[in-house]
Enzyme design. Structure first.
Site: not given
Ligand code: GAR
Length: 196
Positions: A136, A107, A109, A145
């Site tokens: 990030s 992911n 973020h 997260d």
């Protein structure tokens, strides 16, 4: 060659940066762009680049996240991804789904994790008076997260920044960072990369 599925909910600018990097001798190829929003702008951008697209609308499932994820998995199982990139995908995923794709999901973020998990990251960085913000790329785990950070890029927070101006500055860095991390992960390198 690693097979990459990219999950989006919106404009898909990170998806485009990933897709445009996956050419030539790149160790991965995009096999699907999947949106939970039928009107996501990224769908047309993927189609224009010849990437198969799919929509799994979350709304008919209401609060039944598990049923939504069964539908997601039906589509994903058809393309057998080795890596799933969340790129502006705005649905929280359950522990069951994350475990199904354990170690395969990344992911991006828009904060310097572990700071500002969740939403409104830029407003929170400005409110806190932070001198720096950034983005990030991390491994996806059941903790929102919260997975291992594989790389970050930093930008200054300027005196007159609004959440919008800061978001735009960070987004430029996202487009640089995410393809670099995906390339490394596809090569089997999960060591941390920090861009300045
Ligand atoms: C990006 O800034 C991404 O980091 C963020 O949404 C934007 C999507 O833009 N993701 C999150 O906030 C995840 N919680 P894009 O659709 O143009 O890539």
């Amino acid at each position: 060659t690693k097979r990459v599925a990219i999950l989006i909910s919106g404009g898909g600018s990170n998806m485009v940066s990933l897709v445009e990097d996956m050419t030539g001798d790149h160790p991965a190829r995009p096999v699907l762009v999947l949106s939970n929003k039928p009107d996501a702008g990224g769908l047309a951008k993927a189609q224009a680049r010849g990437i198969p697209t799919a929509v799994v609308d979350h709304r008919p499932f209401g609060s039944d996240r598990a049923a939504f994820e069964v539908a997601l998995n039906r589509v994903l199982d058809q393309v057998r991804p080795d890596i799933i990139c969340l790129a502006g995908f705005m649905r929280v995923l359950t522990e069951g789904f994350v475990q199904r794709w354990d170690g395969k999901m990344l992911n991006i973020h828009p904060s310097l994790l572990p700071k500002y998990k969740g939403l409104h990251t830029h407003a929170r960085a400005i409110e806190a008076g932070d001198a720096e913000a950034g983005c990030s790329v991390h491994e996806v785990t059941a903790e929102l997260d919260g997975g291992k950070v594989l790389g970050q890029a930093r930008v200054p927070v300027l005196p007159d920044d609004t959440p919008e101006t800061l978001a735009a500055r960070v987004l430029v860095q996202e487009h640089d960072l995410y393809p670099k991390i995906l390339r490394r992960v596809a090569e089997g390198d999960r060591s941390r990369l920090d861009l300045t």
